[in-house]
Structure formats: C-alpha cells, structure tokens
Design a protein around this motif. Structure first.
Motif, mmCIF file in Angstrom:
data_model
loop_
_atom_site.group_PDB
_atom_site.id
_atom_site.type_symbol
_atom_site.label_atom_id
_atom_site.label_comp_id
_atom_site.label_asym_id
_atom_site.label_seq_id
_atom_site.Cartn_x
_atom_site.Cartn_y
_atom_site.Cartn_z
ATOM 1 N N LEU A 66 0.874 -1.200 -0.022
ATOM 2 C CA LEU A 66 -0.054 0.002 0.043
ATOM 3 C C LEU A 66 0.925 1.300 -0.054
ATOM 4 O O LEU A 66 0.401 2.267 -0.633
ATOM 5 C CB LEU A 66 -1.022 -0.029 1.123
ATOM 6 N N ASN A 67 1.908 1.105 0.657
ATOM 7 C CA ASN A 67 2.798 2.405 0.660
ATOM 8 C C ASN A 67 3.498 2.427 -0.708
ATOM 9 O O ASN A 67 3.692 3.588 -1.174
ATOM 10 C CB ASN A 67 4.153 2.015 1.637
ATOM 11 N N GLN A 68 3.828 1.473 -1.445
ATOM 12 C CA GLN A 68 4.234 1.701 -2.936
ATOM 13 C C GLN A 68 3.042 2.396 -3.876
ATOM 14 O O GLN A 68 3.418 3.203 -4.698
ATOM 15 C CB GLN A 68 4.679 0.374 -3.459
ATOM 16 N N TRP A 69 1.883 1.853 -3.427
ATOM 17 C CA TRP A 69 0.686 2.325 -4.168
ATOM 18 C C TRP A 69 0.708 3.939 -4.016
ATOM 19 O O TRP A 69 0.413 4.746 -4.786
ATOM 20 C CB TRP A 69 -0.360 1.674 -3.900
ATOM 21 N N ASN A 70 0.683 4.278 -2.566
ATOM 22 C CA ASN A 70 0.535 5.657 -2.066
ATOM 23 C C ASN A 70 1.511 6.400 -2.955
ATOM 24 O O ASN A 70 1.329 7.459 -3.595
ATOM 25 C CB ASN A 70 0.761 5.712 -0.624
ATOM 26 N N ASN A 71 2.677 6.058 -2.900
ATOM 27 C CA ASN A 71 3.824 6.854 -3.520
ATOM 28 C C ASN A 71 3.752 6.891 -5.093
ATOM 29 O O ASN A 71 3.926 8.191 -5.643
ATOM 30 C CB ASN A 71 5.070 6.473 -3.226
ATOM 31 N N ALA A 133 6.537 3.932 -12.849
ATOM 32 C CA ALA A 133 6.397 2.757 -12.048
ATOM 33 C C ALA A 133 7.742 2.205 -11.895
ATOM 34 O O ALA A 133 7.837 1.712 -10.560
ATOM 35 C CB ALA A 133 5.611 1.554 -12.886
ATOM 36 N N LEU A 134 8.863 2.337 -12.808
ATOM 37 C CA LEU A 134 9.884 1.636 -12.207
ATOM 38 C C LEU A 134 10.647 2.382 -11.073
ATOM 39 O O LEU A 134 11.709 1.775 -10.362
ATOM 40 C CB LEU A 134 10.728 1.977 -13.552
ATOM 41 N N SER A 135 10.080 3.655 -10.616
ATOM 42 C CA SER A 135 10.677 4.231 -9.587
ATOM 43 C C SER A 135 10.040 3.876 -8.137
ATOM 44 O O SER A 135 10.562 4.453 -7.217
ATOM 45 C CB SER A 135 10.869 5.714 -9.871
ATOM 46 N N TYR A 136 8.957 3.325 -8.634
ATOM 47 C CA TYR A 136 7.953 3.403 -7.138
ATOM 48 C C TYR A 136 7.648 1.664 -6.700
ATOM 49 O O TYR A 136 7.415 1.664 -5.470
ATOM 50 C CB TYR A 136 6.600 4.117 -7.316
ATOM 51 N N TRP A 137 7.684 0.906 -7.663
ATOM 52 C CA TRP A 137 7.486 -0.489 -7.447
ATOM 53 C C TRP A 137 8.747 -1.447 -7.159
ATOM 54 O O TRP A 137 9.369 -1.095 -8.165
ATOM 55 C CB TRP A 137 6.341 -0.976 -8.465
ATOM 56 N N THR A 138 8.558 -2.378 -6.392
ATOM 57 C CA THR A 138 9.706 -3.353 -6.396
ATOM 58 C C THR A 138 10.060 -3.869 -7.655
ATOM 59 O O THR A 138 11.177 -4.292 -8.069
ATOM 60 C CB THR A 138 9.695 -4.485 -5.237
ATOM 61 N N ALA A 152 5.231 -5.558 -4.836
ATOM 62 C CA ALA A 152 5.885 -5.175 -3.637
ATOM 63 C C ALA A 152 6.482 -6.467 -3.309
ATOM 64 O O ALA A 152 6.528 -6.655 -2.096
ATOM 65 C CB ALA A 152 5.067 -4.393 -2.768
ATOM 66 N N ARG A 153 6.992 -7.177 -4.308
ATOM 67 C CA ARG A 153 7.537 -8.595 -3.856
ATOM 68 C C ARG A 153 8.716 -8.348 -3.052
ATOM 69 O O ARG A 153 9.481 -7.404 -3.212
ATOM 70 C CB ARG A 153 7.999 -9.457 -5.219
#
Ligand SMILES: [Zn+2]
Length: 202
Positions: A66-71, A133-138, A152-153
């Motif tokens: 959810l933090n990755q989504w938020n950012n 997305a490349l900067s915010y999701w694992t 967010a694996r």
C-alpha cells in the motif's frame, strides 16, 4: 459488472510490515481502503471480468504494497484504474486455464502484493505510467502493452519467500488459500498466521 461491489461487505486484512501484526477490518466496497490514499476497498476486490464473478469477499495485502501504491499514485497525480489486484488461488487457476502460458504460477496477485493498472481518463499514456512505475514498485513487468503491473515482492525471492511455523505475512495467507483450494482448510482458516491448524494440514 453484475456484482454490486460498492455495497458488498468485505473482510479486509492488512499485514503491517512495521509491527508484524495483522490489522483486520470489515468494510463496504465503497469505503476508503485503510492505510491507502485514493483507493476504495472494492478496487482491490477479487472480481474477475473474465468470468464475471466475485471469487471471495476476503482481501489481503500488506502495508509495504500500500505504501508503494501511495507513492506511485502521488507521482502519477491523476486517477488510475486498477484492473486486477488481489487474486485468489481459485481465480488464478481459472485464468491459467483460460490463458495457457500467460498466467504466472507464482503470481504476486495471489499474495495481495500486485496491482495491474491503466489510465483512468486517458490523460496519461501506459508508457508514461510504466516509466514512472520503475521508480516506485519493487518489480514492474516489462510488457506494458495492456496494463502496467507493479508489485511489492520480496526482492530476495524470485517467487515467494519461505514461510514456516510461526510466520505471519501475506504469503502464509497465500499458502493457506492453496490449502483451502485443495480442500484441506476452510475459508475462515485463512488468517495469514502459520499456526497449528496450518501445520497439521501441510
Ligand atoms: Zn499483474
């Protein structure tokens, strides 16, 4: 869609990765998703447009996701449509039989860790969404032709991390969901806590 997701009551289970505790809520689909911004509960529902079916009213995810989504949502700055988020084992199996070779056996969607996203109003392109997305999701899937997949694996694990007796997290819930799918647990046993019931059935 035939299912009124906005008025459906969901069991929302969020694993807090800071406290290592599950936080559980009973919420209507239209209510805001706890710990998330610009996100309603129904957007995470295990609803299949392919099969026009709501697979379960149980949702699980974690605060890291959810933090990755938020950012990411903040960086995009405009509404995003989520086409797939949490996806149960049964749902993933049905998709795999409909689209052979195109559905991941170890999908992060089954752990509530992945979002498939498209522009909501068309005021941003998929390519722009992908690059941000490349900067915010694992992890971001390289193919963004139909949607952007961000998850967010656990970066140390190519598929799923190992879970064992005493573990608590979304991957334990995925494991329990697989046991439920195969008839070894009931739906209410899916609690994301690797305890005695889960141990007995493995
Ligand atoms: Zn995906």
């Amino acid at each position: 869609m035939s299912t009124d997701l906005k008025n459906t009551i969901f069991s929302v289970n969020i694993f807090n990765t800071n406290t290592s505790q599950w936080e559980r809520y009973t919420l209507k689909g239209l209510e805001p998703m706890p710990k998330a911004e610009n996100l309603s509960v129904y957007e995470l529902a295990d609803y299949s447009s392919d099969f026009d079916k709501l697979y379960t009213t149980y949702i699980f995810t974690d605060t890291k996701t959810l933090n990755q989504w938020n950012n990411y949502r903040k960086a995009i700055g405009t509404p995003i449509r989520i086409t797939r988020a949490y996806c149960s084992v049964k749902h993933n199996k049905d998709l795999a039989s409909k689209y052979p070779g195109q559905v991941a056996k170890y999908s992060q969607h089954m752990a509530g860790k992945a979002f498939d996203m498209v522009p909501y109003y068309g005021n941003i392109t998929l390519e722009q969404m992908y690059k941000i997305a490349l900067s915010y999701w694992t992890f971001v899937e390289p193919d963004y032709s139909s949607h952007v997949h961000g998850d967010a694996r656990d970066p140390g694990s190519p598929y799923y991390p190992i879970v064992q007796y005493g573990s608590q997290n979304v991957y334990v819930a995925t494991c329990q969901d697989a046991l439920y799918y195969n008839g070894y647990l009931t739906l209410t046993d899916i609690d994301g806590i690797f305890g005695d019931i889960t141990k007995t059935q493995l």
